[in-house]
Design a protein around this motif. Structure first.
Motif, PDB file in Angstrom:
ATOM      1  N   VAL A 315      82.580 100.143  23.846  1.00 40.83           N
ATOM      2  CA  VAL A 315      83.954 100.655  23.843  1.00 40.83           C
ATOM      3  C   VAL A 315      84.253 101.356  22.521  1.00 40.83           C
ATOM      4  CG1 VAL A 315      86.386  99.963  23.890  1.00 40.83           C
ATOM      5  CG2 VAL A 315      84.761  98.948  25.501  1.00 40.83           C
ATOM      6  N   HIS A 320      87.867 103.430  25.440  1.00 41.63           N
ATOM      7  CA  HIS A 320      87.119 104.010  26.546  1.00 41.63           C
ATOM      8  C   HIS A 320      85.641 103.641  26.409  1.00 41.63           C
ATOM      9  CE1 HIS A 320      90.279 107.500  26.374  1.00 41.63           C
ATOM     10  NE2 HIS A 320      90.783 106.388  26.875  1.00 41.63           N
ATOM     11  N   ASP A 321      84.894 103.798  27.496  1.00 43.84           N
ATOM     12  CA  ASP A 321      83.441 103.730  27.418  1.00 43.84           C
ATOM     13  C   ASP A 321      82.866 104.871  28.243  1.00 43.84           C
ATOM     14  OD1 ASP A 321      83.599 102.910  30.090  1.00 43.84           O
ATOM     15  OD2 ASP A 321      83.185 100.803  29.653  1.00 43.84           O
ATOM     16  N   THR A 322      81.553 104.954  28.330  1.00 43.58           N
ATOM     17  CA  THR A 322      80.943 106.119  29.003  1.00 43.58           C
ATOM     18  C   THR A 322      81.299 106.171  30.484  1.00 43.58           C
ATOM     19  OG1 THR A 322      78.915 104.813  29.294  1.00 43.58           O
ATOM     20  CG2 THR A 322      79.012 106.295  27.392  1.00 43.58           C
ATOM     21  N   ASP A 323      81.551 105.025  31.098  1.00 46.96           N
ATOM     22  CA  ASP A 323      81.924 105.007  32.516  1.00 46.96           C
ATOM     23  C   ASP A 323      83.404 105.282  32.723  1.00 46.96           C
ATOM     24  OD1 ASP A 323      79.323 104.401  33.364  1.00 46.96           O
ATOM     25  OD2 ASP A 323      79.647 102.252  33.084  1.00 46.96           O
ATOM     26  N   HIS A 324      84.189 105.157  31.670  1.00 50.28           N
ATOM     27  CA  HIS A 324      85.643 105.345  31.767  1.00 50.28           C
ATOM     28  C   HIS A 324      86.098 106.197  30.574  1.00 50.28           C
ATOM     29  CE1 HIS A 324      84.592 101.525  33.731  1.00 50.28           C
ATOM     30  NE2 HIS A 324      85.504 101.869  34.626  1.00 50.28           N
ATOM     31  N   THR A 327      90.141 106.516  30.779  1.00 51.77           N
ATOM     32  CA  THR A 327      90.978 105.366  31.119  1.00 51.77           C
ATOM     33  C   THR A 327      90.483 104.146  30.356  1.00 51.77           C
ATOM     34  OG1 THR A 327      89.570 104.798  33.017  1.00 51.77           O
ATOM     35  CG2 THR A 327      91.479 106.232  33.445  1.00 51.77           C
ATOM     36  N   ALA A 329      88.669 100.953  29.437  1.00 49.86           N
ATOM     37  CA  ALA A 329      87.415 100.409  29.944  1.00 49.86           C
ATOM     38  C   ALA A 329      87.642  99.022  30.532  1.00 49.86           C
ATOM     39  CB  ALA A 329      86.383 100.353  28.823  1.00 49.86           C
ATOM     40  N   LEU A 330      86.762  98.644  31.442  1.00 61.69           N
ATOM     41  CA  LEU A 330      86.903  97.349  32.109  1.00 61.69           C
ATOM     42  C   LEU A 330      86.897  96.165  31.135  1.00 61.69           C
ATOM     43  CD1 LEU A 330      84.777  97.880  35.357  1.00 61.69           C
ATOM     44  CD2 LEU A 330      87.262  97.988  35.060  1.00 61.69           C
TER      45      LEU A 330
END
Length: 342
Positions: A315, A320-324, A327, A329-330
């Protein structure tokens, strides 16, 4: 925080049966404009109230933005619009928590207010006072429970929240420090700049000797600012020289007053047992996890409650992270929900 150094759908609760407006005694989720005054300045914000039973008093969180001209949604238009605070309001809605976010000085409808004709007098304590007025406004809303208030701050806003939480009445039940400014401002700036110079050296843009020269000049610049002397920018690359020049003149009062705060010291004023979430992201180059070590220790000595520090894998500073990439991040959402439900 300091994004220029490093190069950042309101979801309503779903009712699957009868629509909220048709259900007796149920009030649907809604936003409304809130106005309050701080030091003679009218401040504008958004109160988000989740779906709730009529007459119900809700837990509520004050959302505080990061550094720079960051507005109520967590944006710095037109350059950056991550909607950080709007997305935090979204996430907390799912746990039935009302939220207040506002346009701090220099942003949105609030603007510079009383400081319009003398912006050089706007210091960091003024932002803390504005946040205190926001907390009192949230406390007094008809839907909120004044004994179940939370403060949620991002970056510099986390430091503001930490200062605020030790002084307001009633004290907040919980405090979320998200990617917080956890050391003195100029120490953090120096750390960020040296990390960039190290990377530039790795890429062959500087020799090791040049790297040492620039690092020494950065340290000297920080010392000069703290001693209120002009900064010698001779050995600094142009972008870094411009940054230190911007820290002088009209911005000097704010920089000096922000840098005077050492966040771990402020933890001592917290009410023992206050639940605290402190997050750091492994991909956050602006506030690396190791900068939160002293604050983590201070919170333990202050007998703060959990969840404590949560390391967020992959994160970044905007959560955020690379998948989000746009939005929350999980892992961020999971940490927030655990904090909200604890």
């Amino acid at each position: 925080m300091f994004r220029h150094l490093a190069a950042g759908v309101v979801a309503l609760a779903v009712v699957t049966a009868t629509p909220a407006e048709a259900t007796p005694g149920l009030v649907r989720a809604a936003d409304r404009e809130v106005v309050f005054t701080a030091d003679g300045t009218t401040t504008y914000g958004t109160l988000h109230v989740p779906q709730h039973r009529a007459g119900q008093r809700l837990r509520a969180a004050l959302l505080l933005p990061g550094s720079g001209p960051t507005d109520r949604d967590g944006d710095q238009p037109p350059a950056s619009s991550p909607d950080t605070l709007a997305q935090l309001a979204d996430a907390l809605d799912k746990d039935g928590i009302a939220t207040l976010r506002f346009d701090k000085y220099g942003t949105g409808r609030t603007g510079l207010g009383a400081y319009q004709d003398h912006p050089e007098e706007l210091d960091y304590p003024a932002f803390v006072r504005q946040a205190r007025a926001a907390y009192e406004s949230l406390r007094d809303q008809p839907e909120t429970d004044p004994h179940a208030l939370l403060v949620v701050g991002h970056s510099e806003g986390a430091m503001t929240g930490l200062l605020l939480s030790g002084t307001v009445r009633p004290r907040p039940a919980g405090l979320a420090l998200l990617q917080p400014q956890a050391i003195r401002m100029l120490d953090l700036v120096a750390l960020q700049l040296k990390a960039q110079i190290a990377e530039a050296t790795r890429q062959g843009q500087f020799t090791p000797e040049q790297q040492r020269t620039v690092n020494a000049a950065i340290d000297a610049a920080v010392t000069s600012l703290r001693e209120r002397r002009p900064v010698d920018t001779t050995d600094l690359p142009s972008p870094i020289a411009q940054l230190f020049e911007a820290f002088q003149g009209p911005n000097a009062r704010f920089v000096e007053s922000d840098d005077a705060v050492y966040p771990p010291d402020t933890a001592a004023a917290l009410r023992p047992g206050t639940k605290v979430l402190l997050t750091c992201g492994t991909n956050d180059v602006q506030v690396p996890c190791d900068t939160t070590n002293a604050l983590k220790t201070a919170l333990r000595h202050a007998h703060a409650g959990g969840p404590g520090r949560v390391v967020l894998p992959g994160v970044d500073h905007l959560m955020h992270d690379t998948d989000h990439p746009s939005t929350l991040a999980l892992p961020v959402l999971d940490a927030l929900h655990r904090f909200a439900r604890s």
